[in-house]
Scaffold this motif. Structure first.
Motif, PDB file in Angstrom:
ATOM      1  N   ARG A  18      11.621  24.756  -2.833  1.00 31.27           N
ATOM      2  CA  ARG A  18      13.129  24.502  -2.632  1.00 31.27           C
ATOM      3  C   ARG A  18      13.336  23.506  -1.695  1.00 31.27           C
ATOM      4  NH1 ARG A  18      16.076  30.402  -2.570  1.00 31.27           N
ATOM      5  NH2 ARG A  18      15.256  31.129  -4.694  1.00 31.27           N
ATOM      6  N   LEU A  19      12.160  23.009  -1.153  1.00 28.70           N
ATOM      7  CA  LEU A  19      12.166  22.034   0.026  1.00 28.70           C
ATOM      8  C   LEU A  19      12.209  20.360  -0.864  1.00 28.70           C
ATOM      9  CD1 LEU A  19       9.513  22.823   2.464  1.00 28.70           C
ATOM     10  CD2 LEU A  19      11.960  22.747   3.110  1.00 28.70           C
ATOM     11  N   PHE A  20      11.868  20.570  -2.278  1.00 29.20           N
ATOM     12  CA  PHE A  20      11.743  19.299  -2.941  1.00 29.20           C
ATOM     13  C   PHE A  20      12.829  19.177  -4.050  1.00 29.20           C
ATOM     14  CE2 PHE A  20       7.748  20.237  -1.043  1.00 29.20           C
ATOM     15  CZ  PHE A  20       7.423  19.021  -0.372  1.00 29.20           C
ATOM     16  N   ASP A  21      13.706  18.411  -4.152  1.00 25.83           N
ATOM     17  CA  ASP A  21      14.562  18.166  -5.197  1.00 25.83           C
ATOM     18  C   ASP A  21      13.760  17.395  -6.064  1.00 25.83           C
ATOM     19  OD1 ASP A  21      16.477  19.431  -3.932  1.00 25.83           O
ATOM     20  OD2 ASP A  21      17.290  17.945  -3.177  1.00 25.83           O
ATOM     21  N   PHE A 371      23.235   4.628  -1.374  1.00 25.02           N
ATOM     22  CA  PHE A 371      23.081   5.985  -1.143  1.00 25.02           C
ATOM     23  C   PHE A 371      23.051   6.879  -2.194  1.00 25.02           C
ATOM     24  CE2 PHE A 371      24.790   4.125   2.714  1.00 25.02           C
ATOM     25  CZ  PHE A 371      23.801   4.524   3.725  1.00 25.02           C
ATOM     26  N   ALA A 372      22.945   6.288  -3.342  1.00 25.70           N
ATOM     27  CA  ALA A 372      23.103   7.080  -4.745  1.00 25.70           C
ATOM     28  C   ALA A 372      21.976   8.109  -4.732  1.00 25.70           C
ATOM     29  CB  ALA A 372      23.068   6.282  -6.103  1.00 25.70           C
ATOM     30  N   ARG A 373      20.716   7.726  -4.354  1.00 24.31           N
ATOM     31  CA  ARG A 373      19.358   8.514  -4.544  1.00 24.31           C
ATOM     32  C   ARG A 373      19.089   9.114  -3.321  1.00 24.31           C
ATOM     33  NH1 ARG A 373      16.509   7.556  -9.094  1.00 24.31           N
ATOM     34  NH2 ARG A 373      14.466   8.127  -7.983  1.00 24.31           N
ATOM     35  N   GLN A 374      19.578   8.943  -2.049  1.00 25.39           N
ATOM     36  CA  GLN A 374      19.530   9.548  -0.871  1.00 25.39           C
ATOM     37  C   GLN A 374      19.689  10.965  -0.546  1.00 25.39           C
ATOM     38  OE1 GLN A 374      17.562   7.304   0.676  1.00 25.39           O
ATOM     39  NE2 GLN A 374      18.299   5.814  -0.834  1.00 25.39           N
ATOM     40  N   LYS A 375      18.929  11.582   0.228  1.00 26.58           N
ATOM     41  CA  LYS A 375      19.036  12.893   0.580  1.00 26.58           C
ATOM     42  C   LYS A 375      19.520  13.035   2.056  1.00 26.58           C
ATOM     43  CE  LYS A 375      16.568  17.232   0.270  1.00 26.58           C
ATOM     44  NZ  LYS A 375      15.429  18.013  -0.098  1.00 26.58           N
ATOM     45  N   PHE A 376      20.556  13.785   2.445  1.00 24.77           N
ATOM     46  CA  PHE A 376      21.280  13.751   3.546  1.00 24.77           C
ATOM     47  C   PHE A 376      20.770  14.752   4.701  1.00 24.77           C
ATOM     48  CE2 PHE A 376      23.878  10.937   1.349  1.00 24.77           C
ATOM     49  CZ  PHE A 376      24.654  10.188   2.326  1.00 24.77           C
ATOM     50  N   LEU A 393      18.707  22.704  10.585  1.00 24.63           N
ATOM     51  CA  LEU A 393      18.794  21.513   9.788  1.00 24.63           C
ATOM     52  C   LEU A 393      19.318  21.907   8.249  1.00 24.63           C
ATOM     53  CD1 LEU A 393      15.878  19.293  10.886  1.00 24.63           C
ATOM     54  CD2 LEU A 393      18.159  19.148  11.604  1.00 24.63           C
ATOM     55  N   MET A 394      20.253  21.338   7.754  1.00 21.37           N
ATOM     56  CA  MET A 394      20.437  21.384   6.441  1.00 21.37           C
ATOM     57  C   MET A 394      20.228  20.040   5.543  1.00 21.37           C
ATOM     58  SD  MET A 394      22.724  21.039   3.590  1.00 21.37           S
ATOM     59  CE  MET A 394      24.150  20.194   4.483  1.00 21.37           C
ATOM     60  N   MET A 395      19.561  19.944   4.433  1.00 18.79           N
ATOM     61  CA  MET A 395      19.265  18.911   3.778  1.00 18.79           C
ATOM     62  C   MET A 395      19.949  19.051   2.352  1.00 18.79           C
ATOM     63  SD  MET A 395      17.372  18.985   6.358  1.00 18.79           S
ATOM     64  CE  MET A 395      15.849  19.535   5.989  1.00 18.79           C
ATOM     65  N   ILE A 396      20.590  17.964   1.735  1.00 15.06           N
ATOM     66  CA  ILE A 396      20.949  18.201   0.464  1.00 15.06           C
ATOM     67  C   ILE A 396      21.099  16.757   0.040  1.00 15.06           C
ATOM     68  CG2 ILE A 396      23.511  17.988   1.087  1.00 15.06           C
ATOM     69  CD1 ILE A 396      23.795  20.258  -0.827  1.00 15.06           C
ATOM     70  N   ARG A 397      20.992  16.719  -1.461  1.00 17.65           N
ATOM     71  CA  ARG A 397      21.063  15.253  -2.166  1.00 17.65           C
ATOM     72  C   ARG A 397      22.426  15.383  -3.102  1.00 17.65           C
ATOM     73  NH1 ARG A 397      16.517  14.576  -3.801  1.00 17.65           N
ATOM     74  NH2 ARG A 397      15.758  12.745  -2.617  1.00 17.65           N
ATOM     75  N   PRO A 398      23.495  14.751  -2.608  1.00 20.34           N
ATOM     76  CA  PRO A 398      24.782  14.890  -3.513  1.00 20.34           C
ATOM     77  C   PRO A 398      24.699  14.591  -4.717  1.00 20.34           C
ATOM     78  CG  PRO A 398      25.215  14.137  -1.037  1.00 20.34           C
ATOM     79  CD  PRO A 398      23.953  13.844  -1.336  1.00 20.34           C
ATOM     80  N   ARG A 399      24.141  13.519  -5.233  1.00 17.24           N
ATOM     81  CA  ARG A 399      24.029  12.971  -6.588  1.00 17.24           C
ATOM     82  C   ARG A 399      23.287  13.918  -7.471  1.00 17.24           C
ATOM     83  NH1 ARG A 399      26.021   7.519  -7.296  1.00 17.24           N
ATOM     84  NH2 ARG A 399      25.629   7.966  -9.407  1.00 17.24           N
ATOM     85  N   GLN A 400      22.409  14.823  -6.972  1.00 19.30           N
ATOM     86  CA  GLN A 400      22.161  15.605  -7.738  1.00 19.30           C
ATOM     87  C   GLN A 400      23.118  16.753  -8.383  1.00 19.30           C
ATOM     88  OE1 GLN A 400      19.594  18.626  -5.646  1.00 19.30           O
ATOM     89  NE2 GLN A 400      18.905  19.517  -7.373  1.00 19.30           N
ATOM     90  N   GLU A 462      11.095  13.338   1.633  1.00 17.40           N
ATOM     91  CA  GLU A 462      12.082  14.215   0.445  1.00 17.40           C
ATOM     92  C   GLU A 462      12.502  15.614   1.283  1.00 17.40           C
ATOM     93  OE1 GLU A 462      13.456  15.566  -2.603  1.00 17.40           O
ATOM     94  OE2 GLU A 462      12.725  13.633  -2.586  1.00 17.40           O
ATOM     95  N   VAL A 463      11.764  15.995   2.093  1.00 16.98           N
ATOM     96  CA  VAL A 463      11.922  17.374   2.592  1.00 16.98           C
ATOM     97  C   VAL A 463      13.154  17.017   3.803  1.00 16.98           C
ATOM     98  CG1 VAL A 463      10.952  19.087   4.341  1.00 16.98           C
ATOM     99  CG2 VAL A 463       9.725  18.098   2.458  1.00 16.98           C
ATOM    100  N   LEU A 464      12.960  16.070   4.864  1.00 14.79           N
ATOM    101  CA  LEU A 464      13.912  15.694   6.006  1.00 14.79           C
ATOM    102  C   LEU A 464      15.093  14.956   5.478  1.00 14.79           C
ATOM    103  CD1 LEU A 464      11.180  15.937   8.775  1.00 14.79           C
ATOM    104  CD2 LEU A 464      12.643  17.675   7.940  1.00 14.79           C
ATOM    105  N   GLY A 465      15.120  14.170   4.466  1.00 14.16           N
ATOM    106  CA  GLY A 465      16.149  13.330   4.243  1.00 14.16           C
ATOM    107  C   GLY A 465      15.919  12.065   4.736  1.00 14.16           C
ATOM    108  N   THR A 466      16.520  11.038   4.044  1.00 14.20           N
ATOM    109  CA  THR A 466      16.346   9.513   4.329  1.00 14.20           C
ATOM    110  C   THR A 466      17.706   9.195   5.175  1.00 14.20           C
ATOM    111  OG1 THR A 466      16.979   9.187   2.099  1.00 14.20           O
ATOM    112  CG2 THR A 466      14.823   9.142   2.698  1.00 14.20           C
ATOM    113  N   ALA A 467      18.873  10.092   5.161  1.00 18.34           N
ATOM    114  CA  ALA A 467      19.954   9.516   5.668  1.00 18.34           C
ATOM    115  C   ALA A 467      20.647  10.642   6.694  1.00 18.34           C
ATOM    116  CB  ALA A 467      21.145   8.991   4.733  1.00 18.34           C
ATOM    117  N   GLY A 468      21.185  10.490   7.560  1.00 15.09           N
ATOM    118  CA  GLY A 468      21.536  11.539   8.649  1.00 15.09           C
ATOM    119  C   GLY A 468      23.060  11.392   8.703  1.00 15.09           C
TER     120      GLY A 468
END
Length: 557
Positions: A18-21, A371-376, A393-400, A462-468
């Protein structure tokens, strides 16, 4: 969190997939390493530190990784009969007052021990304060210590103390422009070499000098600045000008540096507090500043400048070190709060809880192409553990959760918010794949962190996100730190309901990153208040007038 596994609990471990979308080839070998660490935990191997603290000690060592909180309109000398007659007395009174306050506070209780691979936070024995005067280039002109009164007295006229202060001043000026990861290590080594050379073969002389070195370098640091006298409008503009922290650089290894800015009449002072992220996090330090403001008293309520139609027109930009910058501007979030109120009234069941401000910001920002493909990544308070505040920490990709040709954008958002609420609960309780990942990371030596960053860059992104994104609801101003992972920048938002001088409300928003990252974040944030109602297809259900929505399409044209 943490602790020893048992074989019976194996089936209750969260699935690490579940760490990986989105899967990348590197993730396969990374999953193998994660399973090996889980096996070590099953054998009884325990971590000595919290996973988040371990990550900060390795990847948040830079000058730009420090975060800043503001505390405005304080009374600098509430106990004095008369205001300070000049700048020197005002600065000395404030230094004495802050030093006395720190002695009875348990919040500023750490210093940072530098190392080649990682920094480690240590508890302070003494709560000293160091008053520092710098010139226009940031070079140290004067160092004046205010010793912890509960410790052994130190004579201010001691020749050893004077030569120690002079050598620290020389070394800090010499290394002023070095990156913090290098400067801190070299500075401490230089002081050890100097102490040995000055003492020759006298052991107690060396111990005496290093004792003074640690007391001085580990102290809280205070700088003072004075605003020019002027009318209220100029004062309002000057008050919220972001300080140049490359000039007011903390010379030592303490966790807190304060830049105090006095008004022209010396009756008010604003504190810009810079914290080392290795030692602490934003929420406990904001609580510390809230208590400080309550204890010291304030002259009047804080009022922000009026927000403008184009956020670029009132944006400030400062260099933060290591090639990174900080941007600060003020934005009206009332349209977003209106959308949140409506969603909480009508769609709370579909969202599995309440709509989060962070969720609305993520959803709006992710509609921008960049930011369309970014994970927050979103930091979450996880309560207390062993008398220490824990961050998760909470990570999520909205566009998913969004579809290009979706017939119901509101349903897409509700599915996203429902999943976000679930992940927030997991982060607060220390459950879920992310919490497990951080605890497993705590088992590794710092060398393997740096190795993993080299061999698994995409998997870690992918695990820790690319936008904070980080929010502190009580912060008057919250200036974001820059991490090594968030390649699309880091956004920080303070209190959303600070009044402005045009009888509206606003929040201070800061962005940390490179110039390109900041530009991308600004473009995304600029469209957020304008388009959020349209993004969720709420035009008929939630009409917003031009007065409530300052960034309309017509105005931007």
């Amino acid at each position: 969190m943490g602790g020893k596994y048992s074989w019976k609990k194996l089936k209750y471990l969260p699935p690490m997939r579940r760490l990986f979308d989105r899967w990348v080839p590197e993730a396969l070998t990374m999953m193998g390493a994660i399973k090996f660490l889980q096996f070590l935990r099953l054998l009884g191997v325990k971590a000595t530190v919290n996973g988040w603290r371990k990550v900060t000690s390795i990847f948040l060592r830079g000058e730009s990784s420090k975060f800043v909180l503001g505390c405005f309109r304080l009374k600098p000398d509430a106990g004095a009969l008369f205001a300070a007659p000049n700048k020197e007395i005002a600065a000395s009174r404030l230094a004495a007052k802050l030093a006395a306050y720190l002695r009875v506070s348990d919040d500023i209780d750490y210093w940072v021990e530098p190392g080649r691979l990682a920094f480690v936070r240590r508890r302070r024995r003494f709560r000293d304060l160091l008053y520092v005067e710098v010139d226009q280039f940031g070079m140290i002109v004067k160092l004046k210590p205010y010793w912890d009164g509960l410790s052994r007295e130190l004579e201010s006229a001691s020749p050893i103390l004077e030569e120690t202060l002079e050598f620290i001043k020389y070394q800090c000026n010499k290394m002023h422009n070095k990156p913090e990861q290098v400067r801190a290590v070299v500075l401490l080594e230089a002081m050890k070499t100097w102490a040995r050379r000055q003492s020759r073969f006298y052991y107690f002389g060396r111990r005496r000098r290093m004792y003074l070195v640690h007391r001085i370098l580990n102290a809280t640091v205070l700088f003072c600045e004075f605003m020019p006298s002027g009318d209220e409008k100029n004062l309002l503009r000057e008050r919220f000008q972001m300080p140049d922290f490359s000039r007011y650089r903390i010379p030592g290894l303490g966790m807190l540096g304060v830049m105090a800015r006095f008004t022209g009449d010396l009756k008010e002072v604003d504190l810009w507090c810079q914290f080392n992220h290795v030692a602490t996090d934003g929420l406990p330090m904001q609580e510390f500043l809230t208590r400080l403001k309550s204890d010291w008293g304030s002259v009047d309520k804080v009022v922000f400048p009026a927000t403008q139609e184009n956020i670029l027109s009132n944006m400030q930009l400062r260099y933060a070190g290591e090639g990174n910058f900080r941007a600060l501007f003020f934005a009206d979030f009332e349209p977003l709060l209106a959308v949140r109120r409506y969603l909480n009234e009508h769609y709370q069941q579909a969202m599995g809880g309440k709509a989060a401000v962070a969720g609305l910001i993520m959803w709006g920002v992710s509609r921008h192409d960049i930011f369309a493909r970014q994970k927050f990544l979103l930091p979450v308070d996880a309560g207390m553990l062993d008398n220490d505040r824990i961050l998760n920490l909470m990570m999520i990709r909205p566009r998913q959760f969004a579809h290009e040709n979706s017939k119901s954008p509101l349903e897409d958002y509700c599915r996203f918010q429902k999943e976000m609420n679930l992940r927030l609960e997991q982060a607060r309780t220390g459950r879920g794949a992310v919490s497990e990942f951080l605890e497993l990371c705590a088992l590794m030596h710092p060398f393997f962190y740096h190795l993993a960053r080299k061999i698994w860059p995409r998997a870690l992104d992918e695990v820790l996100g690319t936008a904070g994104l980080s929010l502190l609801r009580d912060a008057e101003i919250f200036i974001a730190p820059k991490t090594e992972f968030q390649s699309c920048g880091f956004i920080a938002v303070g209190n959303l309901k600070i009044p402005t001088d045009d009888n509206r409300t606003a929040a201070a928003v800061s962005i940390a990153g490179s110039r390109k990252q900041i530009r991308s974040c600004l473009e995304a944030m600029r469209s957020l208040p304008r388009d959020l109602v349209g993004m969720l297809d709420l035009q008929d259900k939630l009409p917003i007038t031009d007065s409530e929505m300052p960034l309309t399409a017509e105005k931007l044209k």
